[in-house]
Design a protein around this motif. Sequence first.
Motif, mmCIF file in Angstrom:
data_model
loop_
_atom_site.group_PDB
_atom_site.id
_atom_site.type_symbol
_atom_site.label_atom_id
_atom_site.label_comp_id
_atom_site.label_asym_id
_atom_site.label_seq_id
_atom_site.Cartn_x
_atom_site.Cartn_y
_atom_site.Cartn_z
ATOM 1 N N LEU A 34 -9.903 22.725 10.625
ATOM 2 C CA LEU A 34 -8.914 23.541 9.909
ATOM 3 C C LEU A 34 -7.778 22.671 9.382
ATOM 4 C CD1 LEU A 34 -8.584 26.710 12.178
ATOM 5 C CD2 LEU A 34 -9.368 26.670 9.811
ATOM 6 N N ARG A 37 -8.551 20.725 6.349
ATOM 7 C CA ARG A 37 -8.638 21.540 5.144
ATOM 8 C C ARG A 37 -7.289 22.055 4.698
ATOM 9 N NH1 ARG A 37 -12.984 20.467 7.062
ATOM 10 N NH2 ARG A 37 -14.999 20.771 6.060
ATOM 11 N N ILE A 39 -4.977 23.708 6.402
ATOM 12 C CA ILE A 39 -4.528 24.968 6.989
ATOM 13 C C ILE A 39 -3.405 24.662 7.970
ATOM 14 C CG2 ILE A 39 -5.224 27.057 8.201
ATOM 15 C CD1 ILE A 39 -6.615 26.563 5.493
ATOM 16 N N TYR A 48 -7.591 32.352 6.672
ATOM 17 C CA TYR A 48 -8.743 31.514 6.317
ATOM 18 C C TYR A 48 -9.982 31.925 7.112
ATOM 19 C CZ TYR A 48 -11.354 27.242 5.230
ATOM 20 O OH TYR A 48 -12.309 26.354 4.795
ATOM 21 N N PRO A 51 -10.792 36.291 6.147
ATOM 22 C CA PRO A 51 -10.230 36.742 4.853
ATOM 23 C C PRO A 51 -10.530 38.211 4.606
ATOM 24 C CG PRO A 51 -12.207 35.425 4.508
ATOM 25 C CD PRO A 51 -11.888 35.323 5.959
ATOM 26 N N ARG A 245 -13.801 32.113 -2.166
ATOM 27 C CA ARG A 245 -14.271 32.055 -0.781
ATOM 28 C C ARG A 245 -14.272 33.446 -0.159
ATOM 29 N NH1 ARG A 245 -12.024 31.324 4.230
ATOM 30 N NH2 ARG A 245 -13.403 30.295 5.742
ATOM 31 N N ASN A 490 -15.018 23.460 -0.545
ATOM 32 C CA ASN A 490 -14.961 23.675 0.910
ATOM 33 C C ASN A 490 -16.236 23.073 1.501
ATOM 34 O OD1 ASN A 490 -13.960 24.684 3.433
ATOM 35 N ND2 ASN A 490 -15.363 26.411 3.266
#
Length: 571
Positions: A34, A37, A39, A48, A51, A245, A490
């Motif tokens: 996480l 990425r 976050i 995330y 969602p 996403r 992603n």
Amino acid sequence: MRTKFDWETRPIGGAVDFGAELNGQLPPLVRRLLAQRGIRGREAALGYLRPRLADLADPFLLAEMDAAVERIFRAVDGGEEICIYGDYDVDGVSSVSLLMAVLEAYGAHPRFFIPIRTKEGYGLSRAGMERCGREGPRPGLMVTVDCGTSSVDEVAALRERGIDVIVLDHHEAGAGGRPPAAAVVNAKLEKDSPFTYLCSAGVVFKLAHALLKTRRLDGFDLRDYLDIVAVATVADIVPLVGENRLLTRHGLRMMGEGRGNPGLRALNEITNAPSVLCSSHVSFRLGPRLNAAGRMDAPLDAVELLRAADMRRAREFARRLDEHNRRRQAREEAVRAEAVEMLDRDFSPDADPVIVLGSRAWHPGIVGIVASYLMRVYHKPTFVISIDAAGVGKGSGRSVEGVSLVRALHYCRSAGLAISGGGHEMAAGVMLDEGSIDAFRRVFGEYVASVRAGDARPPVLAIDAEVGFPELTLELLDSYELLEPFGNGNPQPVFMSRGVNLSDAPRRLQGNHLKFSLRQGLAECDAIYFNGADMPLPEPPWDVAFTIDRSVWRGRSSLSMSIQDIRPACA
């Protein structure tokens, strides 16, 4: 021994603290992923990992959406003839199918048109527009989906005939700028839009949302079409970020539960879809079959599949698409073998910055797939060109990170080459005369050499984390799968393990794949190395780079490992 990649460990780049509750629920490895990425904090992590559709942004934030909605309702209320003009790939046929369903729910009776790839080419071509005009009544409104942004002259010609045009697209603008349409809903034409990642099916979804916000429609649930949007988003390789996403996550879940579009359910049956559906099944099973219809000049079969109202008809068209895909595979194999033979004769991986190949024997529906294969194998920006009997070449290009094909084509035109084309940074099309191919190769190579000066290294494989085999458990998968769907923007995490040995000799599967039983200490794991049968393997022990997935066989889950690269074990 030289491996396929240079391995580089990805930095964490932030705190792995997401609050006491999530810290206790998530394994340290997932928290690290996480943080990598981008976050930060509990709320961002919850958004995330889980969602919600309620978090979708107002569709009217897209420029010109209000004009598109107003013109569509004027056409619906006035009983105008409406024609939806789409592209022949997955995104195009998905966009057509979704927009047809929405307009029909409002009581309209639109028709749709999709060009034949080999005869009419991409988008609003003159040949496509002429056949579209012959096949149905003259529309008062034409809506182009997955095309139209760069068709300035063609849109102007339609306007001169009294036909209004709405463009719903995600491609880059051409040299002529915005086409003279009643509305152009394309975030790529906006400045600093947050929605540039949407594919065309995503744009159509936003339009449908805007229509429903403006005029409620009892009995119509837009959520029922999330599976179509998810398939288009994954297959078109747009970034799986933001709303992409979110939409894909919910669409894949819907498909995994056996709900939604009958055509996609039938296609899942024929491809033996797992109960836990991930984006890789769309990429390697569903997408190629939906695309095969357009590649084999039968794009209407893909639309009919997605518009099938019952499973009997859906299964009929799923079988057709599967047969199209078999024919596509046979042709692809022949073109790929010939292309590799040409490269063995005339190409230097160390000296030549690009790959540009052409032949009169190659089917234009196959060249994009072959270009993608050559780009992956040689890690060079690649165009593969099909040349027709008149000497006109139509090619598809695929690029590597750091090289924009859109910019490369602009450079080639500015150098005086008589070419046309466009698309995305990483995938584009080109049209040129057969006699210009050598000059195009030279000028395209000049551009790539200028932007990749001094870059002679193998491609980099970013390693997210080093793990030991004992960490690879089903409990880890339960949390790890919250990071899905994986894809462009992603990427699926890549792990590495050191000092790995073979428990048994590798087994060759389906010609080009290897099946391993690997051991690290007392822990064992099965692994598959796709297209690894021809790769030279060092003597064990190895360091292994791999991804992980869930495998379900006869109702039992296990963790499967997919090898990305192997190198001799480092001390």
